[in-house]
Motif scaffolding. Structure first.
Motif, short mmCIF file in Angstrom:
data_model
loop_
_atom_site.label_atom_id
_atom_site.label_comp_id
_atom_site.label_asym_id
_atom_site.label_seq_id
_atom_site.Cartn_x
_atom_site.Cartn_y
_atom_site.Cartn_z
N ILE A 1 0.87 -1.18 0.00
CA ILE A 1 0.00 0.00 0.00
C ILE A 1 0.91 1.22 0.00
CG2 ILE A 1 -1.86 1.20 1.20
CD1 ILE A 1 -2.54 -1.48 2.53
N GLU A 2 1.06 1.84 -1.18
CA GLU A 2 2.04 2.91 -1.32
C GLU A 2 1.54 4.01 -2.26
OE1 GLU A 2 6.42 0.95 -1.17
OE2 GLU A 2 5.26 0.56 -2.98
N TRP A 3 2.04 5.21 -2.03
CA TRP A 3 1.85 6.34 -2.92
C TRP A 3 2.83 6.21 -4.09
CZ3 TRP A 3 -1.16 10.56 -3.69
CH2 TRP A 3 -0.63 11.63 -4.41
N HIS A 4 2.28 6.31 -5.31
CA HIS A 4 3.11 6.19 -6.52
C HIS A 4 3.07 7.42 -7.40
CE1 HIS A 4 2.98 1.86 -5.50
NE2 HIS A 4 4.08 1.76 -6.22
N HIS B 1 9.79 3.00 -8.94
CA HIS B 1 8.64 3.23 -8.07
C HIS B 1 7.78 4.33 -8.68
CE1 HIS B 1 6.33 3.41 -4.33
NE2 HIS B 1 6.34 4.72 -4.50
N TRP C 1 -0.60 8.13 2.15
CA TRP C 1 -1.32 6.93 1.74
C TRP C 1 -0.40 5.74 1.52
CZ3 TRP C 1 -6.05 7.48 3.05
CH2 TRP C 1 -6.64 8.74 2.99
N THR C 2 0.61 5.68 2.37
CA THR C 2 1.57 4.57 2.34
C THR C 2 1.52 3.87 3.69
OG1 THR C 2 3.00 5.68 0.74
CG2 THR C 2 4.00 3.97 2.10
N VAL D 1 -2.95 4.04 -5.46
CA VAL D 1 -2.42 3.34 -4.30
C VAL D 1 -2.77 1.86 -4.48
CG1 VAL D 1 -2.70 3.03 -1.81
CG2 VAL D 1 -2.62 5.34 -2.78
N GLY D 2 -1.81 1.01 -4.25
CA GLY D 2 -2.04 -0.41 -4.49
C GLY D 2 -1.53 -0.89 -5.84
N HIS E 1 5.64 8.64 2.93
CA HIS E 1 4.82 9.30 1.92
C HIS E 1 3.33 9.12 2.23
CE1 HIS E 1 8.03 9.48 -1.51
NE2 HIS E 1 8.43 10.05 -0.40
N HIS F 1 -1.86 -7.28 -0.26
CA HIS F 1 -1.42 -5.91 -0.50
C HIS F 1 -0.30 -5.45 0.42
CE1 HIS F 1 -4.35 -4.36 -3.49
NE2 HIS F 1 -5.04 -5.41 -3.06
N HIS G 1 6.27 -5.50 -5.25
CA HIS G 1 6.92 -4.54 -4.35
C HIS G 1 8.39 -4.91 -4.32
CE1 HIS G 1 7.52 -1.83 -1.05
NE2 HIS G 1 7.70 -2.77 -0.15
#
Length: 221
Positions: free
Chosen positions: A14-17, A141, A62-63, A23-24, A60, A50, A99
């Protein structure tokens, strides 16, 4: 399962890209590739997991990543999953991680060591695109690699119009400036995704899919 007792297990995080991507993303790409591989080679693609291990972008927005002291949770979850799949008659379990954090790789190495420490009826295959040879674009990323890959699998999930049109001259696309919220490519660690083309998308997807199938076929022979 009768034709090909293979289980494809996609991992994500679950990360900000960046503003252009969901996200996801990691789970979406690994799940998409696992579905394609299952269609080609057989077996079943499991729902993606996830959660992933901590990385340099842990702060970051929403991570949500596992801290160092919690990484054993992921290891235990995967061991439980593998044990149950073995009971169900799966002969080859294929874990594909979307990931690429170094700690995630270490966890998967520990998992393989733990799984192979005793006799097993099911063989474990771990695939990390970060180790895929001859990739046309290096894994990143939220950059050109991940954006192109997701665009090829779930095109509606990428919206490059959300990114600024500002021209950027940088010598290091993975530098600390990309962690500055005021940067036009904030949170994108790697090549500028605004250079994406349809050929990039197809080439990366097909290269990874061929690699996955070749690796599994080699393990099955």
């Amino acid at each position: 399962m009768e034709k090909a007792p293979i289980a494809w297990i996609p991992l994500g995080a679950i990360e900000w890209h960046g503003w252009h991507a969901p996200v996801g993303l990691d789970a979406l790409t690994s799940s998409g590739l696992c579905k394609l591989a299952a269609n080609d080679l057989g077996g079943v693609a499991l729902p993606p997991l996830h959660y992933g291990a901590y990385a340099s972008i842990s702060s970051h927005p929403w991570t949500i990543l596992l801290d160092q002291e919690d990484c054993d949770i992921l290891l235990r979850l995967l061991l439980k999953t593998l044990s149950r799949l073995e009971e169900l008659g799966v002969k080859h379990a294929v874990i594909l991680t979307g990931h690429f954090a170094a700690v995630q790789g270490e966890i998967l190495n520990d998992l393989k060591e733990a799984w192979e420490s005793e006799w097993r009826a099911m063989k474990l295959i771990i695939l990390n695109p970060d180790s895929c040879p001859n990739l046309p674009i290096a894994p990143d990323h939220g950059g050109l690699f991940e954006t192109s890959l997701l665009k090829s699998l779930e095109p509606e999930m990428i919206d490059l119009s959300e990114l600024s049109d500002e021209i950027i001259e940088e010598t290091n696309p993975a530098g600390p400036q990309r962690r500055d919220p005021s940067h036009p490519l904030y949170g994108i660690i790697g090549a500028d995704p605004r250079g994406l083309t349809e050929s990039h998308c197809k080439e990366i997807r097909e290269h990874l899919l061929t690699w996955m199938i070749d690796e599994v076929n080699a393990a099955r022979s």
